[in-house]
Design a protein around this motif. Structure first.
Motif, short mmCIF file in Angstrom:
data_model
loop_
_atom_site.label_atom_id
_atom_site.label_comp_id
_atom_site.label_asym_id
_atom_site.label_seq_id
_atom_site.Cartn_x
_atom_site.Cartn_y
_atom_site.Cartn_z
N CYS A 199 0.87 -1.17 0.00
CA CYS A 199 0.00 0.00 0.00
C CYS A 199 0.91 1.23 0.00
N VAL A 200 0.60 2.24 -0.81
CA VAL A 200 1.45 3.43 -0.86
C VAL A 200 0.76 4.60 -0.19
N CYS A 201 1.52 5.25 0.67
CA CYS A 201 1.11 6.49 1.33
C CYS A 201 1.86 7.62 0.63
N SER A 202 1.14 8.51 -0.05
CA SER A 202 1.80 9.55 -0.82
C SER A 202 0.96 10.81 -0.85
N GLY A 203 1.58 11.92 -0.57
CA GLY A 203 0.92 13.21 -0.63
C GLY A 203 1.95 14.29 -0.88
N GLY A 204 1.90 15.34 -0.10
CA GLY A 204 2.86 16.41 -0.32
C GLY A 204 2.74 17.53 0.67
#
Length: 336
Positions: A199-204
């Motif tokens: 599972c990928v956790c990605s934002g900014g």
């Protein structure tokens, strides 16, 4: 804008409609903030119930980073006085993990500075994750930069379920923030992690001088990648970095951004990160405006909120961070 439009759009999204890049973005910028927050909260309740996912991190290797990300206190090109050290001893990291588990956090991640963790230190990380998995029950996330497919596979094989790797901003604005690696490098790493079953956790980060269009583009890129957990950090400008001159965003602007990300990514966990202190009531308002998760405890180079404080806040809001409650509700909020 026609009265009731946001409420109608909310209902359409609940029924299965999804926004695309051709959406009239001005509607979200002109809508009354209260209407937008109310719609985002309806979406949050529909897809995540009353569940707020709490994750924690430990800074496993600090400073001396060769990348030139303008916001980062750990970049070697910046003079911030940040503490520098190599990969922490295993027993120290496990002690952090156990304390966070005992305090009630849902997951724990080791975060390391640098373009990519490699060599002896990567092996230390693998051994540490193995020992955490053997002795504790907390879910495991990892954040070690631009790893290879083989490295990502090894993380999954020893029990890491999530990989954190932010895209940071829009593809257009990324070169204004970093030039030592590319936006495409980050996308490739995300897709590799997904291909390896993580599972990928990605934002900014918002508040780095980007436009509203950049924020929309970041939200749509995450939608198209199928990201299940989206950390939104508000820049806390650190003296000595290239962005030290920027003023912090207002609480209302942060809340509008959170709500927009919920409308574009209705089933994802929209996760509060750095900058919670800029929000009214330390983020309590955000948990009823689209945010369904938070990084908690001791954060990297910006002050955070303790797990105990967040557990008490959830009780006051009538919310829970119990994974079984989330899965029983919808099974779609990205909890692992």
């Amino acid at each position: 804008m026609r009265k009731g439009y946001i409420a109608e759009l909310t209902q359409k999204i609940i029924a299965g409609y999804r926004l695309g890049r051709d959406t009239d973005r001005s509607l979200f910028l002109e809508a009354p903030l209260e209407d937008l927050k109310e719609g985002a909260y309806r979406l949050q309740r529909q897809f995540c119930g009353n569940h707020i996912d709490l994750c924690t991190i430990v800074n496993g290797r600090s400073g001396r980073c060769g990348e030139n990300c303008k916001y980062c206190a750990q970049a070697a090109c910046h003079k911030t006085g940040v503490e520098t050290y190599s990969f922490l001893p295993q027993e120290e990291i496990i002690a952090h993990a156990k304390a966070n588990q005992d305090a009630g956090a849902n997951r724990f991640s080791i975060v390391t500075s640098g373009g990519a963790l490699s060599g002896k230190e990567f092996e230390q990380a693998i051994d540490t994750y193995k020992e955490i998995k053997r002795t504790l029950t907390i879910d495991l996330c990892a954040s070690h930069g631009l790893l290879s497919r083989i490295q990502l596979r090894r993380l999954r094989e020893i029990g890491v379920t999530s990989y954190h790797h932010n895209i940071e901003t829009s593809e257009r604005y990324f070169p204004e923030i970093c030039t030592t690696h590319t936006y495409a490098d980050r996308i490739r790493t995300i897709k590799d992690a997904q291909a390896e079953g993580l599972c990928v956790c990605s934002g900014g980060i918002i508040g780095m001088g980007e436009t509203w269009d950049d924020r929309f583009e970041m939200a749509f890129a995450l939608q198209e990648l199928g990201i299940e957990s989206i950390p939104l950090n508000s820049l806390m400008a650190i003296p000595g970095t290239a962005l030290e001159h920027l003023e912090p965003l207002s609480g209302d602007e942060i809340l509008r951004t959170i709500a927009i990300f919920r409308f574009i990514n209705p089933t994802a966990n929209v996760r509060l990160g750095a900058g919670r202190k800029l929000l009214p009531e330390n983020g309590a308002t955000a948990f009823k405006a689209g945010a369904s998760a938070s990084i908690t405890g001791n954060m990297l180079t910006t002050s955070g909120t303790t797990i105990a404080e967040d557990m008490e806040l959830l009780r006051e809001l009538g919310m829970t961070n119990k994974d079984e409650d989330c899965r029983a509700m919808t099974g779609t909020c990205g909890a692992r």
